[in-house]
Enzyme design. Structure first.
Site, PDB file in Angstrom:
ATOM      1  N   HIS A   1       0.902  -1.002  -0.109  1.00 11.48           N
ATOM      2  CA  HIS A   1      -0.054  -0.045   0.107  1.00 11.48           C
ATOM      3  C   HIS A   1       0.745   1.177  -0.072  1.00 11.48           C
ATOM      4  CE1 HIS A   1      -3.571   2.545   1.114  1.00 11.48           C
ATOM      5  NE2 HIS A   1      -2.488   3.179   1.832  1.00 11.48           N
ATOM      6  N   GLU A   2       1.766   1.415   0.865  1.00  6.89           N
ATOM      7  CA  GLU A   2       2.464   2.571   0.891  1.00  6.89           C
ATOM      8  C   GLU A   2       3.597   2.813  -0.113  1.00  6.89           C
ATOM      9  OE1 GLU A   2       2.144   4.717   2.900  1.00  6.89           O
ATOM     10  OE2 GLU A   2       0.680   3.663   4.429  1.00  6.89           O
TER      11      GLU A   2
ATOM     12  N   HIS B   1       1.855   4.711  -2.634  1.00 10.80           N
ATOM     13  CA  HIS B   1       2.063   6.034  -2.756  1.00 10.80           C
ATOM     14  C   HIS B   1       3.160   6.632  -3.207  1.00 10.80           C
ATOM     15  CE1 HIS B   1      -1.699   7.227  -0.433  1.00 10.80           C
ATOM     16  NE2 HIS B   1      -1.341   6.356   0.609  1.00 10.80           N
TER      17      HIS B   1
ATOM     18  N   HIS C   1       3.409   6.943  -6.950  1.00 10.81           N
ATOM     19  CA  HIS C   1       2.818   8.176  -6.991  1.00 10.81           C
ATOM     20  C   HIS C   1       3.584   9.552  -7.161  1.00 10.81           C
ATOM     21  CE1 HIS C   1      -1.456  10.480  -6.923  1.00 10.81           C
ATOM     22  NE2 HIS C   1      -0.870  10.576  -7.926  1.00 10.81           N
TER      23      HIS C   1
END
Length: 685
Positions: free
Chosen positions: A472-473, A476, A479
């Site tokens: 998940h991290e 980020h 991104h």
């Protein structure tokens, strides 16, 4: 006193990508660097305002984009440390900075003369040949200044500035109290027997925690940010589970120096007062007016749509757990600290899956390199090279250089895996340097987790939830690395709050994807892959316990909306935080003591010390897009460069430079459909 000329924060870094040379930065360097950053930024703004020529895109908007570069760099350097390695000296600096940062931000955002120039460019935007990114920048700059209060009169601006400064101090206090209480409430156990059910690595981490506190021969279990604790699913002793959950739930509400109840009530009242000053009914209305949701009504409608079926599913799950307890020799009424433990027993009985036994297949280094990095290379062609020669802000932090498929430089990725007393709870991504063609910079991003560090020589074995957090991290991080924009205002993850979780949630889909899983899920001792039948059972059990998971999340999202949906008079009427919580959860049908909210108010850092106030709903809001995107990848070949490049080019790569829902439509070919989310969460009819 630090000499400005010798302050390493005030000179360009000689390290690759502008990585700050943390080895040469002392705490005493920060405040002088901030003061210089404030002064330079103010001078740059004054120069824009003093320009006697007519406002244009170049002399106003681009000049704004160039301004504040030093201050931004110092701030990103400092707040990376203050969140992940906050010594008492760093905490003192942060407390000093809070009102200064708020005042400086307001001095810029509320500058009437500057706003007049921005408005003039905005009003004439149709008269000039602006690119799509340039036009969107004009519109966002105008909207953000108006939203911040630039249109208020001088007296109102002063009132607003006072409110913002007071709020900055209170939110910093909330975080400081929470960190202190979390450390104080770490649970001490006298013997390994009390921790029966933990792995050798987890026991070694608890023993090391105790030794670090001068408690040789004992065991200390530190707390996670969220209410539940990963060990609750493993601990066989009910009293140990009870102590662990009780400690977690009591943070910030014990009547000691770290009590956050009055702090959060003040925050709620001041936010309501600020919203009224800005012309909004409440803080939630103020926040959502500049998000994709548009209004609290839209948020509440989605949460209510999901809450009733989620609560019903949770009650059915509770009944199944109670049935298992009732079959034991000494049955008892199921309580919150029992849920995770018996959930795993039911999961094992129904699906033959013991998630607590999966850790040997999830060794942290393999998950990172052969899982997270492997998936990113397969999708996007990027490669990772560790750079132990580059200094980070803590010895545990690792630095990786990232390159594109053609060999061109992309940026740096810093990985900070382990928990420590100076690190705030939870997991997060932040940027140290953001990409911008205007400034000629590339990205440096950080991922922080809070995994217990085992004793020297012991492997770090992750739970499946921790594997999920790592993927998940890193979503980020991708991104932040991929956003390729001209203007720093749009760099990295600078998108609407209720869109920012979308890319990170999409990246979770690769955890059990066959090629990825077979690459990283290898037994620590034998090297054997996770058995195919276990993988099949994991897939079969994906909707299992979703009633609980959805309910605990929705409860927290609703609490956030409840606190920030009050006006000033209603805020003043709140005298009992626990009673307010209970009433709010009863309102949405989620007041089940056996299914506590993911965060209670006194340790809800996302909304009382982070950037998610009135915005915690964004996870489920973004998950609508996420589930729809997972379906697209499944229909279009899965883990392919073609699919990855499309997602990179049309979503991740645009950063904040276009409307996010427009970017999504460009990728998907239509608006998102909620149906895949309902199926995933087991909420379909």
């Amino acid at each position: 006193m630090i000499d400005v000329d010798s302050n390493p924060l005030l000179a360009p870094s000689s390290l690759p990508y502008g990585l700050p040379d943390y080895s040469s930065i002392a705490p005493a360097h920060y405040l002088p660097a901030f003061m210089e950053g404030f002064a330079r930024h103010r001078s740059e703004i004054d120069a824009i305002v003093a320009d006697e020529s007519a406002p244009t895109f170049e002399n106003t908007i681009v000049a704004l984009e160039r301004a504040g570069e030093l201050l931004g760099q110092v701030a990103r350097t400092f707040y990376t440390v203050s969140s992940a390695d906050a010594s008492p000296e760093i905490q003192e600096i942060e407390e000093t900075l809070a009102p200064l940062m708020a005042a400086h931000h307001d001095a810029v955002q509320l500058d009437g003369a500057l706003f007049a120039r921005v408005r003039a460019v905005f009003d004439s935007r149709d008269e000039h040949a602006l690119s799509a990114e340039e036009r969107y920048l004009v519109e966002r700059r105008f909207r953000e200044m108006a939203h911040a209060g630039a249109g208020l009169d001088d007296a109102e601006k002063q009132q607003l500035t006072d409110l913002n400064q007071r709020l900055s101090v209170l939110t910093t206090t909330f975080e400081k109290n929470l960190l202190a209480d979390t450390n104080d409430l770490a649970v001490v156990f006298d013997s390994a027997d009390e921790l029966d059910g933990l792995t050798d690595g987890e026991l070694s981490a608890a023993a090391q925690n105790a030794a670090d506190r001068g408690l040789e021969g004992r065991y200390v279990v530190t707390l996670t940010l969220f209410t539940g604790h990963p060990y609750l699913s493993s601990l066989t002793r009910r009293e140990s589970r009870r102590r662990l959950l009780a400690a977690s739930r009591s943070r910030g509400s014990r009547g000691n120096a770290n009590d956050n109840r009055d702090v959060l009530r003040q925050i709620v009242r001041l936010r309501a007062q600020r919203a009224a000053l800005l012309g909004y009914e409440n803080h939630a209305a103020y926040v959502t007016s500049d998000e994709t949701a548009g209004s609290p009504g839209a948020v509440r409608a989605l949460l209510r749509q999901l809450a009733a079926p989620a609560a019903a599913n949770a009650r059915a799950e509770q009944a199944a757990l109670q049935a298992m307890v009732d079959a034991e020799p000494e049955p008892f009424p199921l309580e919150a600290h029992d849920w995770a433990f018996y959930t795993e027993r039911v999961r094992e009985a129904e699906y033959a899956v013991d998630r607590t036994a999966l850790r040997p297949w999830f060794e942290a280094e393999r998950v990172l390199v052969d899982g997270v990095f492997f998936a990113a290379t397969s999708l996007y062609g990027i490669t990772f090279t560790e750079r132990p020669d580059l200094p980070a802000y803590h010895p545990d932090v690792r630095v990786f250089e990232v390159h594109n498929a053609d060999g061109s430089a992309l940026g740096l990725f810093l990985f900070d895996l382990y928990t420590r007393d100076t690190k705030r709870g939870g997991a997060w991504m932040n940027s140290i340097v953001t990409q911008s063609h205007l400034r000629g910079t590339r990205s440096i991003v950080v991922n922080n987790l809070n995994v217990p560090k085992p004793a020297a020589g012991k492997p770090t074995l992750l739970t499946l939830d921790e594997v999920t957090t790592m993927f998940h991290e890193f979503g980020h991080a991708l991104h932040g690395l991929f956003a390729t924009v001209t203007f720093p205002h749009f760099a990295g993850t600078a998108v609407f709050r209720d869109f920012v979780e979308f890319p990170s949630q999409v990246n979770e889909m690769w955890i059990l994807w066959p090629e990825v899983l077979s690459s990283y899920a290898r037994h620590i001792d034998t090297g054997e892959p996770l058995p195919a039948d276990v993988v099949a059972r994991l897939h079969a059990s994906e909707a299992f316990n979703q009633g609980f998971a959805t309910s605990e999340y929705l409860a927290a999202a609703w609490l956030d909306q409840a606190w920030h949906g009050v006006n000033v008079k209603e805020a003043d009427a709140v005298t009992d935080v626990a009673a307010f919580e209970a009433a709010a959860l009863a309102d949405i049908g989620l007041h089940n003591p056996v299914v506590p909210t993911r965060y209670s108010s006194t340790y809800f850092a996302h909304v009382f010390s982070g950037g998610y106030s009135a915005g915690y709903y964004s996870y489920i809001w973004s998950e609508v897009l996420d589930a729809d995107t997972v379906e697209w990848f499944a229909e279009n070949g899965g883990l392919t460069r073609a699919g990855g490049d499309r997602f990179r080019d049309r979503v991740l790569g645009v950063g904040g430079s276009k409307d996010p829902l427009e970017a999504y439509r460009d990728f998907r070919g239509r608006d998102a459909d909620i149906a895949p989310l309902l199926v995933r969460r087991g909420l379909g009819s």
